[in-house]
Scaffold this motif. Structure first.
Motif, PDB file in Angstrom:
ATOM      1  N   VAL A 241       5.420  56.186 -20.117  1.00 59.93           N
ATOM      2  CA  VAL A 241       4.451  56.606 -21.127  1.00 59.93           C
ATOM      3  C   VAL A 241       3.111  55.886 -20.945  1.00 59.93           C
ATOM      4  CG1 VAL A 241       3.977  56.641 -23.589  1.00 59.93           C
ATOM      5  CG2 VAL A 241       6.194  57.379 -22.741  1.00 59.93           C
ATOM      6  N   GLU A 267      12.748  64.917 -22.186  1.00 59.55           N
ATOM      7  CA  GLU A 267      12.964  63.880 -23.183  1.00 59.55           C
ATOM      8  C   GLU A 267      11.884  62.798 -23.119  1.00 59.55           C
ATOM      9  OE1 GLU A 267      16.077  64.099 -24.894  1.00 59.55           O
ATOM     10  OE2 GLU A 267      16.715  62.060 -25.278  1.00 59.55           O
ATOM     11  N   GLU A 268      11.525  62.393 -21.897  1.00 60.41           N
ATOM     12  CA  GLU A 268      10.511  61.350 -21.745  1.00 60.41           C
ATOM     13  C   GLU A 268       9.153  61.879 -22.206  1.00 60.41           C
ATOM     14  OE1 GLU A 268      12.799  62.017 -19.533  1.00 60.41           O
ATOM     15  OE2 GLU A 268      13.899  60.117 -19.470  1.00 60.41           O
ATOM     16  N   ALA A 270       8.557  63.878 -24.462  1.00 56.34           N
ATOM     17  CA  ALA A 270       8.482  64.036 -25.909  1.00 56.34           C
ATOM     18  C   ALA A 270       7.647  62.922 -26.534  1.00 56.34           C
ATOM     19  CB  ALA A 270       9.883  64.041 -26.509  1.00 56.34           C
ATOM     20  N   GLY A 271       7.492  61.801 -25.823  1.00 59.12           N
ATOM     21  CA  GLY A 271       6.702  60.706 -26.380  1.00 59.12           C
ATOM     22  C   GLY A 271       5.264  60.696 -25.915  1.00 59.12           C
ATOM     23  N   VAL A 272       4.838  61.718 -25.197  1.00 67.98           N
ATOM     24  CA  VAL A 272       3.481  61.709 -24.659  1.00 67.98           C
ATOM     25  C   VAL A 272       2.733  62.959 -25.092  1.00 67.98           C
ATOM     26  CG1 VAL A 272       2.209  61.148 -22.556  1.00 67.98           C
ATOM     27  CG2 VAL A 272       4.679  60.965 -22.574  1.00 67.98           C
TER      28      VAL A 272
END
Lengths: 428, 527, 392
Positions: A241, A267-268, A270-272
């Protein structure tokens, strides 16, 4: 003075109750399946989803009538991202809970940690994550990608006309065994393809690296030498991220220097905030955006199970779907959950994957998978821009490493995971 | 407006003879195959159709769709739908239409061609960006367009970029004269950046000896300058890392440095601040997407409140029983940190949550050749403001006075009538609240996950101890010293070794000054 | 004379009970596993033996930590580093024992070196094929690190929280270093897949029981050494240093030498504990250096009772047993709440830890009965480390 005696007695009785509670294995009419994924600690971020998907698969199988006329019971433990605890919990699952198979692990080190336990107690582990290869064990089935099912096709794509004809390469990774091995393989592969040594830059960062200013600046500098440059990223989950945030802020666009990642999925992302990352790439064997009826059905079920229409799906989840279905088929074929019989029966088992193909368990305990390259879209999903025509069989031992190019895994004919074709013998 | 300018150019460039009929061209999109799409782009550009520019723009932005029966539709930025063949508006894009996919190569192709076309866009920023794109792409065929644009350019800054672009293109042309090339080299030498080096490097290949020599000399000169710049850049990176360290540590400088509580839950206060930002942004996304840029402004006081109140609760519930037993606070706050982590994991899930950057924190600008990202700049500024505010609070308000009195001599303060219990709670709340607003800033550059706090706690303790426990200025100097040292070392030693070296140096430094940089003077023998 | 000293040190009832119970429990576990049929209610399965072996190693580490923290006021937040170094020394020995049975069948190089293209064994790996040499290293390497570190730190009079933080920096730096694959210790994957130890299969049941019994013996020995140390005159000086360092110095004691000796002894103990831990859990990885692990070890001591030695051992076992229980079954999603809650509760309700509180309670009752007691009184509230509250 009896105080110490009392406290000691307390300790002993605690220990005794611990050990005795163990012996009470109930002979119920269920088949137990162990789920060994971290629910706390640093890896919970990735692994919790896999626990959920396993619970969903088991619930579904039970709705279909279970397995061999029995219900399947999930046994969930939390190894808490602690590697020795993984071994302890694996032992507990097999010896104490008597599970028929275990689905679990994410990091290589957790797999390495539980490996001796599975060998000793002769059980089965399904490992769902892409990894560095260089392993084929009798008790483990690798349903994630081997390097030849992810890294090499991705590089091939970028080198191709369609992928932009990349001539210069940055291999950036977190300093642990998966990036090290993958980069070793890629370096050998690129050199074999005629890329000059000075056109390859290799960079390692510690786990959870959060200050990417220097490295991104180095990448930009390396990329401005007049040749088309791409970054091959094996950067591990947590560090991604801040890495992508720095890229976006520095204005590194995918049309200038594309970044292809092997550990960044839905999934990763989803935080960006992805609006500045359009076009950066990822190589996987599954994307949520793949448009097949199987996938649509799976996503719908997932949303229903989690009661969250926003939950994304990703590649390791599909690996568990394939692995679980293969195990179910193998148990049905063998007529028992006995590990020895299942290990023999599962070779050659074919199940449909979620991207429209049929994956098959190979004698080297890896499976066949399609390889796809996706570009990041604005909504955090990937557009598949390229995919292999056929499924690619997983290769346990890389042909591009000195130590392993002569090795072959075959648990049917050779009965070993590291047959040396030169000496004609099995190692270890 | 821009569309018109582009259109005019399209019309001028159109080669009617080669143009396939638009219908055939559009049929290529139905294949949804990248090479077909590439051909279609070229053909559309050549067609001179009035809707060509909007069509290509729509393709670039994923707004072009084909229906199963071969109809092609697109929407513009405002969401109005058009039929691609006729260019006339339609009610809506038919259901079942599929978006035409693009990949990096296509987007590169589109941007390069649009780059040439946008050289005369009315918006100066766009023109400049276009010139830079052409400079980087070095597509020789764009030279006439660059020259036309140059002749019309009014803005001196953009004109300079255009001249540099022209120079780069001239160097890539085999038929340019020696004088032209020498001039081009000197122009690029004056530009003095990586792009100039790239252009010059391209010129060395196959050029006459004198030119190649000249170009090489220019490259060496530029590289030398860039080295100096790189050093300055590293100092900036160090400042920015230092400000992050300071921000993370500043709350700890109060709870640990001033109050003596070994607060292992400090990182979790930072995490609470980051999650508060997330929640605020979710609310903004749902109810006021237009005002998203203000989300951080709203998040700041809220994060301060949330973390501060949690801090006060911890102080009242646990820590007040442990004053004078600092090591036991370690045990209890470690427990609190486990609980808070798991609580957040249960409430928000274990995965990263998305915190967006407001527009004023995105992007970068050049300052004397240094590339400075707005996000980092704002964090540096923000840190300094927070630090100054805290100093002011401690030195110039009555609360600060009481706080200092209580921490220096609790019993004396109590006998002077200061409500020590309340001051303790408020001080701990202040430290936690500042950790909370640090979380707002850190959410802009790092993961927002339950592990967020853990990744800062060790560094924060190092910073406070290195600076000298109890000294705010010590914390300030130590954070920037550690940040800059780390960043200066990183290019030489690599990220991991740099960090190890810093830790070893820190251990050695403490031998030299066992009470940190700014040791507090006191007469007590034991302390 | 020495014998008399040992007898008098271990002659107190606390020690006798501790060592006696330890011996009985160990024998019970070993015999029940070997002799009783698996179906029997009292049978201890082999995986529980391995688990208990792990706890015992942790208990040894806790006793070592209590020796420096409880009796000398040195709060080390880096004891995990000594534990891990001992573990690595043992791991290197075990890796060399693998020989040609690695997957690449390389006679010299461990597997991870083969596939990362190491051509020859790094110098620091030489000698680890010999068991005596490795065992020497198990104690020597942590001891040496502790000596160098302590030599500088104690002479410079780094105390309290400063010392704690630089010990933390030490273990953190070591963790980062061991994570680096270039170091030649296997990076993040660490050392694993061991085959045998002095010729016996690591995973065989008799080996496991032997390892368990050795671990118990080591714990007993560690305890005995620590007990002898703290009850001797040397120990009295340690306590004096803990309670009033400057006063001890003014009285003419060389404070730094006392601290150094006890720190090095403790580090060696931790190293031995780590060495026994590795073959029983089957892996050593840089994660063992993580600062959180060292903090946890401090917490075991605090839970059990600082400055009691028996309490440290008990605390390690109790906390880890809870961790094991809580991380399975229904409680799994909530185990961090319970563990965290436990730490908070212990500090608030039992500030002297389990054993310390019991000691105080019995001492009070004994006093009420007989007015005087032969027990050494529990250590007073020790403000040794972390004088931060006096600063401002």
């Amino acid at each position: 003075m009896s105080f110490t005696r009392r406290s000691m007695l307390g300790a002993v009785s605690l220990l005794a109750s611990l050990s005795l509670g163990v012996g009470a294995a109930r002979a119920e009419d269920t088949i137990k399946v162990g789920i060994l994924h971290s629910l706390s600690g640093t890896m919970a971020i990735s692994e919790t989803t896999l626990k959920d998907v396993m619970l969903m698969l088991i619930e579904e199988q039970n709705k279909k009538g279970g397995l061999l006329g029995k219900k399947i019971e999930a046994v969930v433990v939390d190894p808490a991202s602690n590697w020795p605890l993984f071994a302890e919990k694996a032992r507990e699952l097999i010896a104490q809970n008597k599970v028929a198979a275990v689905f679990g692990c994410w990091t290589s080190v957790s797999r390495k940690s539980v490996l001796p336990v599975f060998k000793e107690l002769n059980s089965i582990l399904f490992y769902p994550v892409q990894y560095e290869g260089e392993e084929s064990e009798r008790n483990v089935f690798y349903t994630g990608a081997a390097p030849n099912q992810q890294a090499i096709p991705a590089v091939d794509y970028l080198m191709s006309e369609e992928g932009g004809g990349v001539k210069r390469w940055v291999l950036a990774g977190t300093d642990y065994v998966y990036p090290r091995t993958t980069n070793k393989i890629l370096e050998a592969y690129l050199l074999a393809k005629g890329v000059a040594k000075e056109d390859i830059m290799i960079n390692y960062t510690p786990f959870g690296h959060s200050d990417w200013q220097t490295i991104v600046a180095d990448i930009v500098k390396f990329g401005s030498a007049g040749k088309k440059t791409a970054v091959v990223s094996t950067i591990n989950g947590d560090a991604n991220v801040p890495f992508y945030k720095e890229l976006a802020n520095k204005g590194v666009k995918a049309t200038d220097i594309p970044v292809v990642a092997f550990s960044v999925g839905e999934e990763e992302l989803a935080g960006v905030d992805t609006k500045n990352l359009l076009g950066h790439l990822a190589a996987w064997n599954y994307f949520q955006s793949v448009d097949t009826p199987e996938n649509k059905e799976f996503i719908a079920k997932w949303h229903e199970f989690t009661k969250n229409p926003k939950r994304v799906t990703n590649d390791p989840m599909e690996a568990h779907v394939i692995g679980f279905n293969m195990w179910v088929k193998a148990v049905e074929k063998a007529g028992t959950t006995d590990p020895d019989k299942v290990i023999d029966a599962i070779i050659g088992v074919e199940v449909p994957n979620l991207t429209g193909g049929t994956s098959k368990m190979l004698p080297n305990h890896h499976i066949t998978k399609p390889v796809m390259i996706g570009e990041i879209r604005e909504d955090g999903q990937f557009d598949v821009v390229w995919q292999t025509k056929d499924l690619v069989p997983g290769d346990a031992w890389s042909d591009f490493l000195d130590g392993s190019k002569d090795l072959e895994a075959d648990w049917v004919e050779k009965k070993c995971g590291n047959f040396n074709t030169k000496t004609g013998k099995c190692g270890g | 407006m821009r569309v018109f300018a582009v259109l005019a150019l399209f019309a001028a460039l159109a080669l009617p003879a080669a143009a396939a009929s638009l219908q055939e061209t559009l049929a290529r999109f139905a294949a949804n195959d990248f090479s077909e799409t590439a051909k279609a782009i070229d053909e559309i550009a050549e067609s001179g159709a009035p809707q060509a520019a909007s069509l290509i723009d729509a393709l670039l932005n994923r707004r072009l769709a084909v229906t199963p029966d071969g109809g092609v539709f697109f929407t513009d930025a405002q969401g109005r739908a058009f039929d691609a063949l006729t260019g006339s508006p339609v009610a809506a894009v038919p259901k079942g239409a599929q978006l035409v996919r693009t990949n990096n190569k296509l987007r590169g192709q589109i941007e390069n061609s649009l780059g040439t076309l946008r050289l005369q866009a009315p918006d100066p920023a766009k023109r400049r960006e276009a010139a830079e794109i052409v400079l980087r792409a070095r597509d020789v065929s764009a030279l006439p367009a660059v020259r036309t644009a140059l002749s019309r350019e009014q803005d001196p800054v953009i004109a300079k970029v255009l001249r540099e672009t022209e120079a780069a293109l001239v160097l890539s042309r085999p038929d340019a004269t020696t004088e032209q090339k020498t001039l081009a080299i000197s122009i690029l030498r004056a530009r003095s950046d990586q792009d100039a080096i790239a252009a010059l490097r391209a010129a060395t290949a196959g050029a006459p000896f004198a030119i190649a020599q000249e170009a090489r000399r220019a490259i060496v000169a530029i590289e030398k300058r860039l080295e100096v710049q790189a050093a300055m850049q590293n100092v900036w990176y160090g400042l920015s890392l230092g400000s992050v360290l300071l921000l993370a540590a500043i709350g700890l400088a109060i709870t640990f440095g001033v109050m003596g509580v070994i607060n292992m839950a400090h990182g979790e206060m930072v995490m609470l601040g980051a999650y508060t930002t997330f929640v605020v942004q979710e609310v903004f996304r749902a109810y006021a997407p237009g005002a998203f840029d203000f989300s951080l402004l709203v998040a700041l006081p809220l994060a301060f409140l949330v973390a501060g109140l949690v801090g006060i609760a911890i102080e009242r519930g646990i820590i007040r029983f442990l004053y004078g037993r600092p090591l036991e606070t370690l045990l209890a706050t470690w427990g609190v940190s486990l609980i808070l982590q798991q609580a957040v994991r249960t409430a928000f899930g274990p995965t990263n949550r998305e915190v967006g950057n407001p527009s004023f924190m995105s992007g970068a600008f050049d300052l004397w050749g240094l590339q400075i990202t707005y996000g980092r700049l704002w964090i540096v500024v923000f840190t300094l403001v927070v630090f100054a505010g805290l100093l002011l609070l401690l030195k110039a308000t009555s609360f600060g006075l009481r706080m200092r009195a209580v921490t220096q001599n609790r019993r004396m303060a109590a006998s002077m009538g200061i409500p020590t219990a309340r001051v303790d709670a408020l001080t701990f709340g202040l430290g936690s609240g500042i950790a909370g607003i640090a979380g707002v800033a850190l959410s802009q550059i790092d993961n927002v996950s339950p592990n967020l706090g853990q990744s800062y706690i060790i560094d924060s303790f190092m910073v406070v101890v290195f600076g000298g426990v109890g000294s705010l200025w010590g914390t300030f100097v130590s954070a920037f010293a550690l940040g800059i040292a780390n960043k200066l070392m990183e290019p030489v030693a690599g990220a991991v070794l740099a960090k190890i070296v810093i830790l070893v140096l820190l251990i050695l430094f403490i031998q030299k000054r066992p009470r940190g940089l700014f040791a507090l003077k006191g007469r007590a023998v034991e302390s | 004379m020495i014998t008399r000293m040992i007898v008098s040190a271990l002659g107190d009832r606390g020690s006798l009970v501790f060592l006696g119970l330890l011996g009985v429990a160990a024998l019970f576990v070993a015999l029940s596993n070997l002799l009783l049929p698996p179906g029997s209610a009292l049978h201890v399965p082999i995986h529980i033996v391995a688990l208990l072996g792990k706890y015992v190693c942790y208990a040894t580490l806790a006793v070592a930590l209590d020796l420096v923290w409880g009796y000398c006021g040195i709060l080390s937040l880096g004891h995990g580093a000594f534990f891990a170094l001992g573990g690595y020394a043992m791991g290197m020995y075990l890796m060399r024992q693998v020989g040609t049975r690695g997957v690449y069948a390389d006679p010299v190089l461990p597997d991870f070196m083969v596939f990362l293209n190491w051509k020859e064994l790094p110098w620091f790996w030489h000698g680890f094929d010999s068991f005596p040499f490795s065992m020497l290293m198990v104690a020597l390497v942590p001891g040496l690190l502790a000596f160098v570190f302590g030599w500088f730190a104690f002479r410079s009079r780094v105390t309290g929280v400063y010392l704690s933080i630089i010990t933390q920096a030490m273990t953190y730096a070591l963790m980062l270093a061991f994570f680096r694959n270039d170091m030649g210790f296997g990076g993040n994957n660490g050392l694993t897949d061991f085959k045998d130890i002095v010729g016996f299969n690591v995973q065989a049941q008799p080996t496991r029981i032997a390892l368990f019994l050795i671990s118990v013996a080591v714990l007993a020995l560690t305890y005995a050494v620590a007990r002898v140390l703290v009850t001797s005159t040397f120990g009295k000086v340690l306590v004096a240093i803990r309670d009033a360092e400057s006063r001890a110095r003014f009285l003419g004691y060389r404070v730094e030498s006392y601290k150094l000796v006890v720190f090095v002894v403790s580090a060696c103990m931790a190293g031995v504990a780590g060495a026994l831990y590795v073959p029983q859990v089957g892996i050593i990885n840089p994660g063992e250096f993580a600062p959180a692990n060292s903090i946890e070890a401090v917490i075991w001591v605090a839970v059990g009772g600082r400055g009691t030695l028996t309490g440290a051992a008990l605390g390690a076992v109790v906390v880890n047993a809870m961790k094991t229980t809580f991380t399975s079954g229904l409680l799994a999603p909530y185990w961090l709440f319970m563990l965290g809650g436990l730490f908070v509760l212990v500090t608030l309700a039992l500030p002297k830890g389990i054993v310390g509180t019991l000691q105080g309670w019995f001492a009070k009752r004994g006093e009420a009965k007989r007015v005087e007691t032969s027990e050494p009184s529990p250590p007073p509230e020790a403000p040794a480390a972390g004088k931060a509250e006096s600063a401002s």
